[in-house]
Design an enzyme around this catalytic site. Structure first.
Site, PDB file in Angstrom:
ATOM      1  N   TYR A 181      -6.194   9.387  -5.253  1.00 43.96           N
ATOM      2  CA  TYR A 181      -5.072   9.506  -4.293  1.00 43.96           C
ATOM      3  C   TYR A 181      -4.267   9.254  -5.060  1.00 43.96           C
ATOM      4  CZ  TYR A 181      -2.933  10.369   0.573  1.00 43.96           C
ATOM      5  OH  TYR A 181      -1.772   9.882   0.793  1.00 43.96           O
ATOM      6  N   THR A 183      -2.285   7.503  -4.054  1.00 43.72           N
ATOM      7  CA  THR A 183      -1.736   5.553  -3.846  1.00 43.72           C
ATOM      8  C   THR A 183      -2.792   5.280  -4.650  1.00 43.72           C
ATOM      9  OG1 THR A 183      -2.927   5.870  -1.782  1.00 43.72           O
ATOM     10  CG2 THR A 183      -1.060   6.019  -1.322  1.00 43.72           C
ATOM     11  N   LYS A 184      -3.168   5.572  -4.852  1.00 40.67           N
ATOM     12  CA  LYS A 184      -4.383   4.758  -6.192  1.00 40.67           C
ATOM     13  C   LYS A 184      -4.534   4.227  -7.169  1.00 40.67           C
ATOM     14  CE  LYS A 184      -8.203   4.872  -2.985  1.00 40.67           C
ATOM     15  NZ  LYS A 184      -6.615   5.408  -1.470  1.00 40.67           N
ATOM     16  N   ASN A 185      -5.095   3.201  -8.135  1.00 42.16           N
ATOM     17  CA  ASN A 185      -4.686   2.235  -9.099  1.00 42.16           C
ATOM     18  C   ASN A 185      -4.746   3.643 -10.704  1.00 42.16           C
ATOM     19  OD1 ASN A 185      -4.383   0.157  -7.657  1.00 42.16           O
ATOM     20  ND2 ASN A 185      -6.289  -0.690  -9.015  1.00 42.16           N
ATOM     21  N   ILE A 186      -5.227   4.068 -10.511  1.00 39.23           N
ATOM     22  CA  ILE A 186      -5.230   6.034 -11.316  1.00 39.23           C
ATOM     23  C   ILE A 186      -4.969   7.099 -10.080  1.00 39.23           C
ATOM     24  CG2 ILE A 186      -6.086   7.744 -12.740  1.00 39.23           C
ATOM     25  CD1 ILE A 186      -7.722   5.182 -14.013  1.00 39.23           C
TER      26      ILE A 186
END
Ligand SMILES: Cc1ncc(COP(=O)(O)O)c(C=O)c1O
Length: 382
Positions: A181, A183-186
């Site tokens: 998603y 906002t995620k790290n990937i």
């Protein structure tokens, strides 16, 4: 210092992602195809696991994992009250019963002792969430699961880079489920991945993600010639598109660089906030790697002189976006009605839910942005 709004969890999209997406658009291959396959292979190699199946969200990854384990009505799945609703909803959507076990107040991760208290003859699965990117105590959780013949599905939505005792998060249980998603790290916009060492179950998940068809769309429309397909199971429309994978491939290439950037920001926040009347994240446990997904501080009104919600408003007035991860699961009316849950029965999660604030941590933040966050937090709390 400029005063533009700092978006919480702003994605770090660079030219290679943009070029790769344009390449997909120009090629005409938008749906599931070669880029999804490459993203799966790259992810599999990164996590040192045998199978990776790309899907269109972590919610889909969790749902399909629980279906692949044949969970059904009457089965109980133990999870944490400190998570996004998706973790619990996935359990509900397979017809199983979610059972909550409170968190450890320092790590904010599910407490294995509380899991043990909740195990019954109906427990079929334990679903830990590596909260904020901090790996759960997987040795104890796996010990409990083995003792009680229970499956384990790891919610790794925050934890791509997390390592517990030399092993990547997501490789302990039957399945590891990831979110890409925004906002995620990937980031892939929306997106998710299931990893597993069970090849047969991985194949079932791949099939379930595309209506239960015997052949995926890539094979059907490739230049290998037309191939008939058959519906072998009533599946879902959970497949990832090449346009999404095009972004993910390049995000994954920068994963370590971005992790280092967030680690630096994390340490800078720790140094600058150490004298403030707030609680900072616990230290990273020995022999583990934190994925640094969320930097959360706890605002106790009695110590800080203002409530968490007042703090959120003050940050917003200064043009800084923040997050709340999470209001504890039993605070939501649906779960109260459906399961009779009360937040006071999960006191640590309840307290975290009332006091927690996530500060911006994206690798996209400039040094100036980070300094603005630091100075603003200090000015509100001093
Ligand atoms: C802990 C946790 N689990 C699951 C999810 C669901 O991820 P997705 O939005 O990819 O379905 C999220 C998303 O925020 C999450 O934070």
């Amino acid at each position: 210092m400029n005063n533009k709004f700092i978006i919480f969890g702003s994605p770090d999209i660079k030219q290679p992602e943009i070029d790769e997406v344009i390449g997909s658009l120009e090629s005409g291959w938008l749906g599931t195809g070669p880029k999804v396959k490459k993203f799966e292979d790259d992810f599999k190699n990164y996590k040192k696991v045998n199978n990776a199946v790309a899907v269109n969200s972590c919610t889909a990854a969790l749902h399909l994992s629980l279906i692949a384990l044949n969970l059904k009505e009457g089965d109980e799945v133990i999870t944490t009250p400190m998570t996004f609703c998706s973790t619990v909803n996935a359990i509900i959507h397979v017809g199983a019963t979610p059972v909550l076990a409170d968190v450890d107040p320092l790590s904010m991760n599910i407490d294995p002792h509380k899991i043990e208290e909740k195990i019954t003859s109906k427990t079929k699965c334990i679903l830990p969430v590596h909260f904020a990117g901090r790996p759960c105590k997987m040795d104890k959780i796996m010990e409990l699961a083995n003792e009680h013949n229970s499956y384990v599905v790891e919610d790794c939505a925050h934890a791509v880079e997390a390592i517990y005792h030399e092993k990547y998060a997501g490789t302990f249980g039957n399945f590891g489920c990831f979110s890409f998603y925004v906002t995620k790290n990937i980031v892939t916009g929306e997106g998710g991945m299931v990893i597993t060492n069970h090849e047969k179950l991985a194949n079932r998940i791949r099939q379930l993600a595309l209506h239960g068809l015997s052949k995926d769309a890539w094979k059907r429309f490739s230049d290998e010639g037309f191939q008939h397909y058959y519906v072998e199971e009533a599946g879902f429309k959970y497949n990832m598109m090449d346009i999404q994978a095009a972004i993910g491939i390049h995000q994954l290439k920068r994963i370590e660089e971005n992790w280092l950037r967030r680690q630096k920001t994390w340490n800078y926040y720790n140094e600058n906030f150490s004298e403030l009347p707030i609680n900072l994240p616990a230290l990273t446990e020995k022999n583990t790697r934190h994925a640094y997904h969320l930097y959360t501080v706890q605002i106790d009104e009695n110590e800080a002189g203002l409530t968490r919600d007042e703090f959120l408003v003050r940050m917003n007035e200064k043009n800084i976006g923040t997050g709340v991860h999470y209001l504890s699961i039993p605070e939501h009316p649906y779960y109260q009605k459906q399961f009779g849950w009360k937040s006071v029965d999960y006191p640590y999660a309840m307290q975290i839910g009332k006091q927690t604030v996530s500060l911006p941590l994206s690798p996209k933040l400039s040094d100036n942005d980070i300094e603005r966050v630091v100075q603003t937090v200090k000015s509100i709390l001093n």
